[in-house]
Write a protein that holds these residues in place. Sequence first.
Motif, PDB file in Angstrom:
ATOM      1  N   ASP A 249       0.810  -1.218   0.000  1.00  0.00           N
ATOM      2  CA  ASP A 249       0.000   0.000   0.000  1.00  0.00           C
ATOM      3  C   ASP A 249       0.844   1.268   0.000  1.00  0.00           C
ATOM      4  N   GLU A 250       1.961   1.248   0.747  1.00  0.00           N
ATOM      5  CA  GLU A 250       2.807   2.433   0.801  1.00  0.00           C
ATOM      6  C   GLU A 250       3.429   2.723  -0.559  1.00  0.00           C
ATOM      7  N   GLU A 251       3.886   1.676  -1.226  1.00  0.00           N
ATOM      8  CA  GLU A 251       4.475   1.860  -2.552  1.00  0.00           C
ATOM      9  C   GLU A 251       3.430   2.370  -3.535  1.00  0.00           C
ATOM     10  N   LEU A 252       2.227   1.818  -3.461  1.00  0.00           N
ATOM     11  CA  LEU A 252       1.180   2.215  -4.398  1.00  0.00           C
ATOM     12  C   LEU A 252       0.733   3.654  -4.140  1.00  0.00           C
ATOM     13  N   ALA A 253       0.641   4.030  -2.859  1.00  0.00           N
ATOM     14  CA  ALA A 253       0.308   5.422  -2.528  1.00  0.00           C
ATOM     15  C   ALA A 253       1.399   6.361  -3.029  1.00  0.00           C
ATOM     16  N   GLY A 254       2.676   5.941  -2.877  1.00  0.00           N
ATOM     17  CA  GLY A 254       3.784   6.759  -3.373  1.00  0.00           C
ATOM     18  C   GLY A 254       3.756   6.911  -4.877  1.00  0.00           C
ATOM     19  N   LEU A 255       3.403   5.832  -5.587  1.00  0.00           N
ATOM     20  CA  LEU A 255       3.309   5.907  -7.045  1.00  0.00           C
ATOM     21  C   LEU A 255       2.188   6.847  -7.465  1.00  0.00           C
ATOM     22  N   ALA A 256       1.042   6.738  -6.791  1.00  0.00           N
ATOM     23  CA  ALA A 256      -0.082   7.621  -7.115  1.00  0.00           C
ATOM     24  C   ALA A 256       0.279   9.074  -6.852  1.00  0.00           C
ATOM     25  N   ASP A 257       0.956   9.313  -5.726  1.00  0.00           N
ATOM     26  CA  ASP A 257       1.381  10.668  -5.389  1.00  0.00           C
ATOM     27  C   ASP A 257       2.374  11.197  -6.426  1.00  0.00           C
ATOM     28  N   GLY A 258       3.249  10.313  -6.919  1.00  0.00           N
ATOM     29  CA  GLY A 258       4.197  10.724  -7.945  1.00  0.00           C
ATOM     30  C   GLY A 258       3.513  11.115  -9.239  1.00  0.00           C
ATOM     31  N   VAL A 259       2.446  10.394  -9.586  1.00  0.00           N
ATOM     32  CA  VAL A 259       1.679  10.736 -10.788  1.00  0.00           C
ATOM     33  C   VAL A 259       1.030  12.103 -10.614  1.00  0.00           C
ATOM     34  N   LEU A 260       0.473  12.342  -9.425  1.00  0.00           N
ATOM     35  CA  LEU A 260      -0.119  13.656  -9.145  1.00  0.00           C
ATOM     36  C   LEU A 260       0.930  14.749  -9.208  1.00  0.00           C
ATOM     37  N   THR A 261       2.079  14.482  -8.566  1.00  0.00           N
ATOM     38  CA  THR A 261       3.160  15.471  -8.525  1.00  0.00           C
ATOM     39  C   THR A 261       3.644  15.820  -9.920  1.00  0.00           C
ATOM     40  N   GLY A 262       3.906  14.774 -10.708  1.00  0.00           N
ATOM     41  CA  GLY A 262       4.497  15.004 -12.017  1.00  0.00           C
ATOM     42  C   GLY A 262       3.520  15.411 -13.090  1.00  0.00           C
ATOM     43  N   GLY A 263       2.225  15.113 -12.872  1.00  0.00           N
ATOM     44  CA  GLY A 263       1.285  15.291 -13.966  1.00  0.00           C
ATOM     45  C   GLY A 263       0.281  16.403 -13.826  1.00  0.00           C
ATOM     46  N   PHE A 264       0.121  16.946 -12.614  1.00  0.00           N
ATOM     47  CA  PHE A 264      -0.920  17.971 -12.457  1.00  0.00           C
ATOM     48  C   PHE A 264      -0.386  19.390 -12.564  1.00  0.00           C
ATOM     49  N   GLU A 265       0.344  19.809 -11.526  1.00  0.00           N
ATOM     50  CA  GLU A 265       0.747  21.213 -11.473  1.00  0.00           C
ATOM     51  C   GLU A 265       1.673  21.589 -12.618  1.00  0.00           C
ATOM     52  N   THR A 266       2.523  20.645 -13.027  1.00  0.00           N
ATOM     53  CA  THR A 266       3.445  20.932 -14.122  1.00  0.00           C
ATOM     54  C   THR A 266       2.697  21.188 -15.422  1.00  0.00           C
ATOM     55  N   THR A 267       1.724  20.328 -15.722  1.00  0.00           N
ATOM     56  CA  THR A 267       0.940  20.496 -16.952  1.00  0.00           C
ATOM     57  C   THR A 267       0.052  21.720 -16.860  1.00  0.00           C
ATOM     58  N   ALA A 268      -0.552  21.943 -15.689  1.00  0.00           N
ATOM     59  CA  ALA A 268      -1.408  23.114 -15.510  1.00  0.00           C
ATOM     60  C   ALA A 268      -0.621  24.410 -15.739  1.00  0.00           C
ATOM     61  N   SER A 269       0.578  24.473 -15.186  1.00  0.00           N
ATOM     62  CA  SER A 269       1.397  25.673 -15.367  1.00  0.00           C
ATOM     63  C   SER A 269       1.789  25.863 -16.825  1.00  0.00           C
ATOM     64  N   THR A 270       2.095  24.760 -17.509  1.00  0.00           N
ATOM     65  CA  THR A 270       2.473  24.866 -18.918  1.00  0.00           C
ATOM     66  C   THR A 270       1.302  25.318 -19.770  1.00  0.00           C
ATOM     67  N   ILE A 271       0.094  24.831 -19.465  1.00  0.00           N
ATOM     68  CA  ILE A 271      -1.090  25.286 -20.200  1.00  0.00           C
ATOM     69  C   ILE A 271      -1.321  26.773 -19.963  1.00  0.00           C
ATOM     70  N   ALA A 272      -1.219  27.207 -18.713  1.00  0.00           N
ATOM     71  CA  ALA A 272      -1.464  28.619 -18.389  1.00  0.00           C
ATOM     72  C   ALA A 272      -0.419  29.525 -19.024  1.00  0.00           C
ATOM     73  N   LEU A 273       0.848  29.196 -18.821  1.00  0.00           N
ATOM     74  CA  LEU A 273       1.914  30.027 -19.373  1.00  0.00           C
ATOM     75  C   LEU A 273       1.960  29.937 -20.892  1.00  0.00           C
ATOM     76  N   GLY A 274       1.655  28.765 -21.442  1.00  0.00           N
ATOM     77  CA  GLY A 274       1.603  28.620 -22.897  1.00  0.00           C
ATOM     78  C   GLY A 274       0.478  29.446 -23.502  1.00  0.00           C
ATOM     79  N   SER A 275      -0.627  29.572 -22.765  1.00  0.00           N
ATOM     80  CA  SER A 275      -1.723  30.425 -23.227  1.00  0.00           C
ATOM     81  C   SER A 275      -1.288  31.883 -23.258  1.00  0.00           C
ATOM     82  N   LEU A 276      -0.487  32.278 -22.272  1.00  0.00           N
ATOM     83  CA  LEU A 276       0.055  33.643 -22.276  1.00  0.00           C
ATOM     84  C   LEU A 276       0.971  33.847 -23.479  1.00  0.00           C
ATOM     85  N   VAL A 277       1.771  32.844 -23.811  1.00  0.00           N
ATOM     86  CA  VAL A 277       2.616  32.926 -25.008  1.00  0.00           C
ATOM     87  C   VAL A 277       1.754  33.155 -26.242  1.00  0.00           C
ATOM     88  N   LEU A 278       0.637  32.447 -26.350  1.00  0.00           N
ATOM     89  CA  LEU A 278      -0.268  32.636 -27.484  1.00  0.00           C
ATOM     90  C   LEU A 278      -0.826  34.060 -27.513  1.00  0.00           C
TER      91      LEU A 278
END
Length: 429
Positions: A249-278
């Motif tokens: 369970d600890e490993e699986l929770a860590g993997l899920a947290d890693g997906v959240l860490t790597g996939g949410f805020e980073t992509t959200a920031s790129t979409i927002a800042l990329g929209s400003l570039v546009l």
Amino acid sequence: MSTTFRSRITARLGRTYLARIQRHGIGTSTIKLLPEELLMLLRRDGLDPVRRVAATRASAPVSRVSLPFGMDAWVVTGYEESKAVLGSADGFSTDFAHLAGNAGIAAEQSPGGLGFSDPPVHTRLRRILTPEFTMRRLRRLTPRIEAIVEERLDAMEAARGPVDLVHEFALPVPSLTICELLGVPYRDRHDFQQLAMDRFDLFGGTTAPFGAMSASLDYFREVVRAQRREPGDGLLGMIVREHGDSVDDEELAGLADGVLTGGFETTASTIALGSLVLLQNEDVLDRLRTDDSMTAPFVEEVLRYLSAVQMAFPRFAREDIEIAGVVIPRGDMVLCSLSGANRDPSYVTDDGRFDPHRITPAGHLAFGYGIHRCIGAELARMELRVAFPALARRFPGMRLAVPPQDLGFRKLSIVYGIDSLPVHLHRGA
């Protein structure tokens, strides 16, 4: 006072200092103690790294930084030098134990997952996740990503007055995509956003990144327990069905947290800042709307140019190791500037300015490098390739609703971002 005793006192003060940051976040008094050579990695001048990054890269792409209480770290700002560090799993460790030991952080607060583990643990966990991030499996999400984007565009179109692209578009798209990927309840999407954002904003007062990390892990432990009882169709359910108790369970929770860490805020920031570039490049907005061949190169150039993840996770030298003629002593911490590396003149020309017509050279470091390169890179690309053209097609006349100088960017953050992006969606608005 003996040298040994002085060293022990210094180390204890250092641990106390870092533990204070962990508990209370980085406030004004704490920032005064940190050297600018370190803080420059977390600052920006609009969309560009601060000038000091380029100056440091030109004079010393691998440079030593003295932290408070006699502690040392190394800042790496060059492209090839960063690849040398990030690509050497034998020479450098990302094991969370190094941070825990240095900062007085409890072992149970370890985020686990891929980002803070070394082989062979990292190898085993990545082997479990990799099949779920192949293009064949990710394609099943394409219709859902397209639907999420269209739903958000419809909601913005129905709104009155200016619309905030950060909160109405950039945040919901990756948040709902990750809910879909992991198989967690849709109702939890707001908690997802807050959990991810808290850990990256180092100027968060009493909300420290490690505290947010701990809260996120607590949440995912509950999700994992629910998936154990009744595996769903998402990533967590698939891992439970295919690997059973071989992943605890600890490993699986860590993997899920890693997906959240790597996939949410980073992509959200790129979409927002990329929209400003546009918004700053009307001709690019028009081309992206009408020319499908523009999408892929635009996304790659935006990823390189923005480098939303400004700094890679810390590395620790396993032994004395030489990088670009500089010997980094065993145990020292190394911090690689991804935004600095992606602007290195040895890698790109024109000071790395945004160039929509640039054929971006292969190998930008926006997703990192080596065994810790972001496993969700292709998912992020999928989201960006859907989001940007759809936004351009739906609102070809969108424009800023506030003066550019009034936009609020994060002052000090591992993942760079913008607080809000108010726009008029139509020219006549």
